[in-house]
Scaffold this active site. Structure first.
Site, mmCIF file in Angstrom:
data_model
loop_
_atom_site.group_PDB
_atom_site.id
_atom_site.type_symbol
_atom_site.label_atom_id
_atom_site.label_comp_id
_atom_site.label_asym_id
_atom_site.label_seq_id
_atom_site.Cartn_x
_atom_site.Cartn_y
_atom_site.Cartn_z
ATOM 1 N N TYR A 158 -1.345 -9.927 -2.968
ATOM 2 C CA TYR A 158 -1.447 -8.465 -3.113
ATOM 3 C C TYR A 158 -2.766 -8.101 -3.814
ATOM 4 C CZ TYR A 158 0.543 -3.763 -3.097
ATOM 5 O OH TYR A 158 0.784 -2.434 -2.857
ATOM 6 N N LYS A 165 -2.867 -0.165 -7.423
ATOM 7 C CA LYS A 165 -1.551 0.457 -7.669
ATOM 8 C C LYS A 165 -1.334 0.698 -9.162
ATOM 9 C CE LYS A 165 0.171 0.851 -3.485
ATOM 10 N NZ LYS A 165 0.042 2.146 -2.792
HETATM 11 N N1 LIG Z 1 5.101 -1.098 3.418
HETATM 12 C C1 LIG Z 1 5.395 -1.560 2.214
HETATM 13 O O1 LIG Z 1 5.934 -2.641 2.059
HETATM 14 C C2 LIG Z 1 5.086 -0.707 1.003
HETATM 15 C C3 LIG Z 1 5.770 -0.973 -0.200
HETATM 16 C C4 LIG Z 1 5.482 -0.192 -1.306
HETATM 17 C C5 LIG Z 1 4.538 0.816 -1.223
HETATM 18 N N2 LIG Z 1 3.893 1.043 -0.049
HETATM 19 C C6 LIG Z 1 2.910 2.115 -0.004
HETATM 20 O O2 LIG Z 1 3.357 3.130 0.855
HETATM 21 C C7 LIG Z 1 2.208 3.883 1.275
HETATM 22 C C8 LIG Z 1 2.277 4.082 2.777
HETATM 23 O O3 LIG Z 1 2.062 2.865 3.443
HETATM 24 P P1 LIG Z 1 2.953 2.355 4.653
HETATM 25 O O4 LIG Z 1 3.484 1.033 4.255
HETATM 26 O O5 LIG Z 1 3.877 3.412 5.102
HETATM 27 O O6 LIG Z 1 1.876 2.015 5.791
HETATM 28 P P2 LIG Z 1 1.185 2.938 6.929
HETATM 29 O O7 LIG Z 1 0.152 2.075 7.513
HETATM 30 O O8 LIG Z 1 2.207 3.494 7.839
HETATM 31 O O9 LIG Z 1 0.552 4.116 6.085
HETATM 32 C C9 LIG Z 1 -0.675 3.984 5.403
HETATM 33 C C10 LIG Z 1 -1.409 5.278 5.622
HETATM 34 O O10 LIG Z 1 -2.626 5.298 4.888
HETATM 35 C C11 LIG Z 1 -3.525 6.057 5.681
HETATM 36 N N3 LIG Z 1 -4.903 5.870 5.227
HETATM 37 C C12 LIG Z 1 -5.582 4.721 4.959
HETATM 38 N N4 LIG Z 1 -6.869 4.996 4.632
HETATM 39 C C13 LIG Z 1 -6.990 6.369 4.712
HETATM 40 C C14 LIG Z 1 -8.059 7.265 4.526
HETATM 41 N N5 LIG Z 1 -9.291 6.842 4.190
HETATM 42 N N6 LIG Z 1 -7.814 8.604 4.678
HETATM 43 C C15 LIG Z 1 -6.590 9.052 5.023
HETATM 44 N N7 LIG Z 1 -5.543 8.236 5.226
HETATM 45 C C16 LIG Z 1 -5.753 6.914 5.085
HETATM 46 C C17 LIG Z 1 -3.293 5.537 7.090
HETATM 47 O O11 LIG Z 1 -3.803 6.432 8.066
HETATM 48 C C18 LIG Z 1 -1.775 5.494 7.106
HETATM 49 O O12 LIG Z 1 -1.250 6.725 7.543
HETATM 50 C C19 LIG Z 1 0.991 3.105 0.795
HETATM 51 O O13 LIG Z 1 0.539 3.673 -0.417
HETATM 52 C C20 LIG Z 1 1.566 1.730 0.549
HETATM 53 O O14 LIG Z 1 0.818 0.987 -0.396
HETATM 54 C C21 LIG Z 1 4.148 0.310 1.064
#
Ligand SMILES: NC(=O)c1ccc[n+]([C@@H]2O[C@H](COP(=O)([O-])OP(=O)(O)OC[C@H]3O[C@@H](n4cnc5c(N)ncnc54)[C@H](O)[C@@H]3O)[C@@H](O)[C@H]2O)c1
Length: 263
Positions: A158, A165
């Site tokens: 990570y 984060k």
């Molecule tokens: N998937 C997991 O296991 C998990 C767990 C905990 C937290 N998260 C967090 O949840 C959040 C959403 O991620 P996700 O897992 O749904 O994946 P996802 O890929 O569906 O979403 C990530 C989003 O970030 C956007 N993004 C990236 N760079 C960008 C930029 N420069 N401008 C605008 N948008 C941008 C992408 O377009 C996308 O919509 C993130 O913060 C991620 O760290 C994810």
């Protein structure tokens, strides 16, 4: 009547129907919220527009969060439709260079990777709050972001995203302190691992999910709708006394050191 009836909420971070942001959007729509969306770039425009239409929203704006001008323009455009403010902003955005999400943190983290991970994954939450502040103040709105356990503890691969984060979680508390006197709340959901586009960039993610499922008290991985329900609650009046909080929606994984199965 849903608990988000008459609430107007902007969702930043939908890339597909597997996005956590989409799980939140669906949960909010079910509870009666009116929604607006952004998309990162033209590649995602059609998909986000179609998803928005499925929850009765025609408010879809471009927003690459690395651009202050694009962030500002979202609120200018949104203000033309929602003239008396906004009840919530959901920030579900993260980025780090893929080759920095594996192996040695010390050897693989570059100056530029560290900068961009923090800018896109943490600073953008502050920037959205800055540009949305006037609209949020008008309706005593709430800000919500998404984080992961890797911001609190070191986990394999990570790496720089964990540092970003931690910055995001600290920013959540500083934003809560700053905006609280205006009636604006700021919270985060720390979600368990979910297979999404962003997660695909993390080395050995599949193994992380398996371990989470085996070791968490609930013996499962969470769904985007389980995370979405917590997000909907935090942006609602049901959470009017909650700010500066990070709620784990991870089947309890954060609460245990060993599952018991190993002994
Ligand atoms: N998937 C997991 O296991 C998990 C767990 C905990 C937290 N998260 C967090 O949840 C959040 C959403 O991620 P996700 O897992 O749904 O994946 P996802 O890929 O569906 O979403 C990530 C989003 O970030 C956007 N993004 C990236 N760079 C960008 C930029 N420069 N401008 C605008 N948008 C941008 C992408 O377009 C996308 O919509 C993130 O913060 C991620 O760290 C994810």
């Amino acid at each position: 009547m849903g608990f988000l009836q008459n609430k107007r909420i902007l969702i930043v971070g939908v890339a597909s129907d597997r996005s956590i942001a989409w799980g939140i959007a669906e949960a909010m729509h079910e509870q009666g919220a009116e929604l607006a969306f952004t998309y990162q770039n033209e590649k995602l425009q059609d998909r986000v527009t179609k998803l928005a239409a499925s929850v009765d929203s025609e408010l879809v704006f471009p927003c690459d969060v690395s651009s202050d001008a694009e962030i500002e323009s979202v609120f200018t455009e949104l203000g033309k439709h929602w003239t008396d403010g906004i009840d919530g902003i959901v920030h579900a955005v993260a980025y780090a260079p893929r080759d920095e999400l594996s192996g040695s943190f010390v050897d693989n983290t570059t100056r530029e990777g560290f900068r961009s991970a923090h800018e896109i994954s943490a600073y953008s939450f502050v920037a959205l709050a800055h540009h949305g502040r006037d609209m949020l103040r008008q309706r005593q709105g709430a800000l919500l972001t998404l984080t992961y356990l890797g911001g609190e503890r070191a986990l394999p691969n990570y790496n720089v995203m964990g540092a970003a984060k931690a910055s995001l979680e600290s920013s959540t508390r500083y934003m809560a302190a700053d905006l609280g006197p205006e009636g604006i709340r700021v919270n985060a959901v720390s979600a368990g691992p979910i297979r999404t586009l962003a997660a695909a960039g993390i080395d050995n993610f599949k193994q992380m999910m398996t371990f989470n499922e085996q070791a968490s008290p609930l013996r499962k991985n969470v769904s985007t709708s389980e995370v979405g329900n917590v997000g909907a609650f935090l942006c609602s009046d049901l959470a009017s006394g909650v700010t500066g909080e990070i709620i784990h929606a991870d089947a309890g994984f954060h609460a245990v050191a060993l599952s018991g199965a190993e002994l």
